[in-house]
Design a protein around this motif. Sequence first.
Motif, PDB file in Angstrom:
ATOM      1  N   SER A 180     -12.914   1.007  -1.341  1.00 12.20           N
ATOM      2  CA  SER A 180     -11.710   0.208  -1.973  1.00 12.20           C
ATOM      3  C   SER A 180     -11.511  -1.098  -1.014  1.00 12.20           C
ATOM      4  O   SER A 180     -11.064  -2.059  -1.605  1.00 12.20           O
ATOM      5  CB  SER A 180     -10.562   1.350  -1.755  1.00 12.20           C
TER       6      SER A 180
ATOM      7  N   ARG B 172      -0.421  10.289  -0.565  1.00 10.55           N
ATOM      8  CA  ARG B 172      -1.549   9.634  -0.309  1.00 10.55           C
ATOM      9  C   ARG B 172      -1.508   8.196  -1.142  1.00 10.55           C
ATOM     10  O   ARG B 172      -1.894   7.144  -0.887  1.00 10.55           O
ATOM     11  CB  ARG B 172      -2.845  10.558  -0.782  1.00 10.55           C
TER      12      ARG B 172
ATOM     13  N   HIS C 208      -1.365   4.345  -0.142  1.00 10.94           N
ATOM     14  CA  HIS C 208      -2.372   3.298  -0.325  1.00 10.94           C
ATOM     15  C   HIS C 208      -1.515   1.946  -0.960  1.00 10.94           C
ATOM     16  O   HIS C 208      -2.056   0.922  -0.704  1.00 10.94           O
ATOM     17  CB  HIS C 208      -3.355   3.923  -1.540  1.00 10.94           C
TER      18      HIS C 208
ATOM     19  N   ASP D 124      -0.575   0.141   2.398  1.00 12.67           N
ATOM     20  CA  ASP D 124      -1.667  -0.520   3.037  1.00 12.67           C
ATOM     21  C   ASP D 124      -2.217  -1.581   1.985  1.00 12.67           C
ATOM     22  O   ASP D 124      -2.364  -2.649   2.495  1.00 12.67           O
ATOM     23  CB  ASP D 124      -2.884   0.771   3.146  1.00 12.67           C
ATOM     24  N   ARG D 125      -2.314  -1.366   0.814  1.00 13.55           N
ATOM     25  CA  ARG D 125      -2.694  -2.556  -0.094  1.00 13.55           C
ATOM     26  C   ARG D 125      -1.874  -3.668   0.102  1.00 13.55           C
ATOM     27  O   ARG D 125      -2.371  -4.775   0.187  1.00 13.55           O
ATOM     28  CB  ARG D 125      -2.844  -2.045  -1.481  1.00 13.55           C
TER      29      ARG D 125
END
Length: 182
Positions: free
Chosen positions: A14, A48, A52, A55-56
């Motif tokens: 990813s 989760r 994500h 963070d992205r």
Amino acid sequence: MHELILGGAKSGKSRCAETRAAHWLALPGHGAVLVATAMAGDDEMRARIERHRADRAARVPGLATREEPRALAAVLREESLPGRMVVVDCLTLWLTGLLMPLDGAPVDDPAAEVDALVDALAAARGPVVLVSNEIGLGVTPMSRQARRFVDELGRLHQRVAAASTRVTLMVAGLELPLKGPR
């Protein structure tokens, strides 16, 4: 140019796709969207997914996100535009949603869905980066359902790899080129 990025859990696949998107976004007039295929079936998965997202957004601020667990071919057709990269993360969760959905009946035969995805990939007007877990390197699973999933994912990977210009295997954060320009 389309790319399939394969790897095990936490292999860096990813992050590799996000890096491709960041480089694309650095070019004038370019856009990018990430199509997330995960579904939150429990509190841990909800947390989760939220982690994500955050963070992205911090790593690749210009990367838009669209969440779509099932209609991947249709979304790829809608989102693929000249100058826009589409990142799909990930094919493994998309296939899981087809074969073992949290709600509704499973797809008996995913071949039509895979055909539609490969057709959408061929028709894409901009680059597409697809992320997926390589799970076929281990022992044969004990359950019939797990064996079927491994087989279907392997077939999906073969079809997408054939339709991609580049295929990369991620291991321990390292890119191992399997197909295409390096």
